[in-house]
Design an enzyme around this catalytic site. Structure first.
Site, PDB file in Angstrom:
ATOM      1  N   CYS A  31       0.819  -1.232   0.000  1.00 54.52           N
ATOM      2  CA  CYS A  31       0.000   0.000   0.000  1.00 54.52           C
ATOM      3  C   CYS A  31       0.846   1.272   0.000  1.00 54.52           C
ATOM      4  O   CYS A  31       0.371   2.328  -0.403  1.00 54.52           O
ATOM      5  CB  CYS A  31      -0.949  -0.002   1.183  1.00 54.52           C
ATOM      6  SG  CYS A  31      -2.128  -1.355   1.096  1.00 54.52           S
ATOM      7  N   ASN A  44      -9.755  -0.699  -1.996  1.00 54.04           N
ATOM      8  CA  ASN A  44      -8.325  -0.480  -1.766  1.00 54.04           C
ATOM      9  C   ASN A  44      -7.556  -1.102  -2.932  1.00 54.04           C
ATOM     10  O   ASN A  44      -7.549  -2.322  -3.095  1.00 54.04           O
ATOM     11  CB  ASN A  44      -7.937  -1.139  -0.436  1.00 54.04           C
ATOM     12  CG  ASN A  44      -6.451  -1.019  -0.111  1.00 54.04           C
ATOM     13  OD1 ASN A  44      -5.648  -0.674  -0.975  1.00 54.04           O
ATOM     14  ND2 ASN A  44      -6.091  -1.319   1.121  1.00 54.04           N
ATOM     15  N   HIS A  53      -3.672   7.170   1.213  1.00 55.95           N
ATOM     16  CA  HIS A  53      -3.885   5.858   0.611  1.00 55.95           C
ATOM     17  C   HIS A  53      -5.293   5.401   0.983  1.00 55.95           C
ATOM     18  O   HIS A  53      -5.707   5.524   2.135  1.00 55.95           O
ATOM     19  CB  HIS A  53      -2.836   4.870   1.135  1.00 55.95           C
ATOM     20  CG  HIS A  53      -3.253   3.446   0.979  1.00 55.95           C
ATOM     21  ND1 HIS A  53      -3.618   2.919  -0.239  1.00 55.95           N
ATOM     22  CD2 HIS A  53      -3.403   2.440   1.887  1.00 55.95           C
ATOM     23  CE1 HIS A  53      -3.972   1.662  -0.074  1.00 55.95           C
ATOM     24  NE2 HIS A  53      -3.859   1.350   1.200  1.00 55.95           N
TER      25      HIS A  53
HETATM   26  N1  COA Z   1     -19.145  -9.237   6.068  1.00 56.98           N
HETATM   27  C1  COA Z   1     -19.842  -9.507   7.181  1.00 56.98           C
HETATM   28  N2  COA Z   1     -19.258  -9.808   8.347  1.00 56.98           N
HETATM   29  C2  COA Z   1     -17.922  -9.834   8.381  1.00 56.98           C
HETATM   30  C3  COA Z   1     -17.143  -9.552   7.245  1.00 56.98           C
HETATM   31  C4  COA Z   1     -17.801  -9.246   6.051  1.00 56.98           C
HETATM   32  N3  COA Z   1     -17.161  -8.960   4.917  1.00 56.98           N
HETATM   33  N4  COA Z   1     -15.851  -9.656   7.571  1.00 56.98           N
HETATM   34  C5  COA Z   1     -15.786  -9.964   8.873  1.00 56.98           C
HETATM   35  N5  COA Z   1     -17.053 -10.091   9.359  1.00 56.98           N
HETATM   36  C6  COA Z   1     -17.462 -10.410  10.722  1.00 56.98           C
HETATM   37  C7  COA Z   1     -16.412 -11.158  11.493  1.00 56.98           C
HETATM   38  O1  COA Z   1     -16.483 -12.535  11.227  1.00 56.98           O
HETATM   39  C8  COA Z   1     -16.781 -10.827  12.903  1.00 56.98           C
HETATM   40  O2  COA Z   1     -17.850 -11.621  13.302  1.00 56.98           O
HETATM   41  P1  COA Z   1     -17.920 -12.222  14.816  1.00 56.98           P
HETATM   42  O3  COA Z   1     -17.982 -10.995  15.712  1.00 56.98           O
HETATM   43  O4  COA Z   1     -19.165 -13.015  14.808  1.00 56.98           O
HETATM   44  O5  COA Z   1     -16.673 -12.995  14.970  1.00 56.98           O
HETATM   45  C9  COA Z   1     -17.292  -9.392  12.825  1.00 56.98           C
HETATM   46  O6  COA Z   1     -17.640  -9.195  11.450  1.00 56.98           O
HETATM   47  C10 COA Z   1     -16.271  -8.352  13.229  1.00 56.98           C
HETATM   48  O7  COA Z   1     -15.039  -8.667  12.593  1.00 56.98           O
HETATM   49  P2  COA Z   1     -13.759  -7.782  12.782  1.00 56.98           P
HETATM   50  O8  COA Z   1     -12.676  -8.353  11.927  1.00 56.98           O
HETATM   51  O9  COA Z   1     -13.506  -7.603  14.241  1.00 56.98           O
HETATM   52  O10 COA Z   1     -14.296  -6.422  12.180  1.00 56.98           O
HETATM   53  P3  COA Z   1     -13.655  -4.993  12.254  1.00 56.98           P
HETATM   54  O11 COA Z   1     -14.622  -4.080  12.861  1.00 56.98           O
HETATM   55  O12 COA Z   1     -12.255  -5.015  12.782  1.00 56.98           O
HETATM   56  O13 COA Z   1     -13.552  -4.620  10.711  1.00 56.98           O
HETATM   57  C11 COA Z   1     -11.961  -4.474   8.943  1.00 56.98           C
HETATM   58  C12 COA Z   1     -12.756  -5.389   9.839  1.00 56.98           C
HETATM   59  C13 COA Z   1     -11.087  -5.335   8.038  1.00 56.98           C
HETATM   60  C14 COA Z   1     -12.918  -3.684   8.073  1.00 56.98           C
HETATM   61  C15 COA Z   1     -11.144  -3.497   9.817  1.00 56.98           C
HETATM   62  O14 COA Z   1     -10.418  -4.209  10.787  1.00 56.98           O
HETATM   63  C16 COA Z   1     -10.186  -2.702   9.001  1.00 56.98           C
HETATM   64  O15 COA Z   1     -10.589  -1.908   8.177  1.00 56.98           O
HETATM   65  N6  COA Z   1      -8.880  -2.815   9.240  1.00 56.98           N
HETATM   66  C17 COA Z   1      -7.863  -2.112   8.515  1.00 56.98           C
HETATM   67  C18 COA Z   1      -7.818  -2.730   7.172  1.00 56.98           C
HETATM   68  C19 COA Z   1      -6.927  -1.986   6.246  1.00 56.98           C
HETATM   69  O16 COA Z   1      -6.941  -0.791   6.219  1.00 56.98           O
HETATM   70  N7  COA Z   1      -6.197  -2.735   5.456  1.00 56.98           N
HETATM   71  C20 COA Z   1      -5.372  -2.230   4.474  1.00 56.98           C
HETATM   72  C21 COA Z   1      -4.142  -1.704   5.104  1.00 56.98           C
HETATM   73  S1  COA Z   1      -3.270  -0.818   4.037  1.00 56.98           S
END
Ligand code: COA
Length: 334
Positions: A115, A291, A261
């Site tokens: 990224c 992304n 980004h």
């Molecule tokens: N659709 C529906 N539910 C989903 C899902 C999706 N696409 N992906 C995950 N879930 C569920 C999980 O299984 C979890 O369920 P549970 O509570 O029953 O276990 C719940 O949603 C929460 O998951 P979690 O991973 O804790 O969610 P979050 O609030 O942390 O959001 C991201 C996930 C990936 C959106 C977030 O962590 C994020 O944006 N992180 C940074 C990512 C990023 O910027 N990456 C690029 C870096 S350059």
């Protein structure tokens, strides 16, 4: 000594739009979850069977950038290509576009910084121009994620985020040291390499081993510790933007346009709030493209320029954070 300045910008997005609703037909997810957590409404994925790849999309974006710069492919002295999804294990995409664009046998360098790839690429190109070694450099960021994502429910937390696309710019010599790229700032923290990674195939764990593994081996799909990445991203983005401002004796009020980004709209909103910036000071297009990793900053920069948001003397701040971890910023006086 010279400065470098961007004299041409281009982008290319594959035509297939994949909405959150489309994803919900492949896996257990829904539009509300994706929009609430990431801000993404849709992304572009290369349609199977079309010619597009990272190199091909990069070449398409590059043609536009070169044309808008008023130069010809033969005027380009060097290529820097950022991608984490190259067409081949080796050689890199840089040499492919040297051929695709019918350029002279100029040097071509690939950058693997995910990224942060475009910010790193711009920094490298900037140094070559500052020292006088090259006059015009083509800098490209392109990613073809969609073919490597786990499209089952198992992969949903990663797969919904990523999109395909490419952007490119022509960087050229600027004699006025108060214009163009004023400074670049790069960082890494390798102890978190496994927090966001595709571990194989790698020479350490090559394809026959993956195929012969008794247990299901999914190390060829991206893994991300989303919460950990989020927490680190907001801190590092803020630090590296502040570092760039300090270096140039600028205040946050001097930022005309911050182009972060496009990792997650929530991350961008957090940074906007932290710096007290207005909506029109931060550019986001993650809603449309997801992304696109090394392509995201240059696609956003191109789009902001196309929308007339960047003019002579606009202070533009680019910032990125991603796998590695790596992060960086670029301060530009347009
Ligand atoms: N659709 C529906 N539910 C989903 C899902 C999706 N696409 N992906 C995950 N879930 C569920 C999980 O299984 C979890 O369920 P549970 O509570 O029953 O276990 C719940 O949603 C929460 O998951 P979690 O991973 O804790 O969610 P979050 O609030 O942390 O959001 C991201 C996930 C990936 C959106 C977030 O962590 C994020 O944006 N992180 C940074 C990512 C990023 O910027 N990456 C690029 C870096 S350059």
């Amino acid at each position: 000594m010279y400065n470098s300045k961007i004299i041409g910008l281009g982008k290319y997005l594959p035509e297939q739009v994949v909405t959150n609703h489309d994803l919900s037909e492949m896996m257990d997810t829904n539009d509300a979850w994706i929009q609430e957590r990431t801000g993404i409404k849709e992304r572009r994925w290369i349609r199977k069977g079309t010619e597009d790849t990272s190199a091909v999309m990069g070449a398409k974006a590059a043609r536009v950038a070169i044309e808008r710069s008023g130069l010809k492919p033969d005027d380009i002295d060097f290529i820097v290509f950022a991608t984490m999804t190259p067409d081949y294990y080796f050689p890199g995409c840089g040499v492919q576009i040297q051929d695709m664009l019918g350029m002279q046998t100029v040097g071509a360098l690939d950058i693997r910084n995910q990224c942060s790839g475009f910010v790193y690429a711009l920094s490298v190109a900037d140094q070559y121009i500052k020292t006088g070694m090259y006059r015009n450099i083509l800098v490209v960021g392109a990613e073809f994620h969609s073919n490597g994502l786990d499209k089952s429910t198992r992969g949903r937390s990663v797969t919904v985020i990523f999109g395909d696309g490419a952007g490119a710019c022509v960087l050229s010599r600027e004699k006025n040291l108060n214009k163009g790229i004023l400074s670049t700032h790069l960082h890494s923290e390798g102890k978190y390499a496994e927090k966001l990674t595709v571990k194989s195939p790698s020479i350490k764990h090559w394809i026959p081993e993956i195929l012969s593994s008794k247990e299901e081996d999914l190390s060829y799909f991206p893994y991300m510790d989303g919460t950990f990445v989020f927490k680190n991203a907001v801190v590092r983005f803020s630090e590296v933007i502040r570092e760039g401002l300090l270096k140039n004796k600028l205040d946050k009020e001097d930022i005309d346009l911050l182009i972060p980004h496009q990792a997650n709209l929530r991350i961008a909103q957090f940074i906007q709030k932290k710096f007290g910036l207005h909506d029109d000071q931060v550019f986001n297009n993650i809603m449309k493209y997801g992304n696109t990793t090394a392509a995201s900053v240059i696609i956003a920069l191109t789009e902001a320029w196309e929308q007339g948001l960047i003019k002579e003397n606009t202070n533009v701040v680019l910032a990125a954070f991603g796998s590695g971890f790596t992060w960086g910023s670029v301060i530009i006086k347009w």
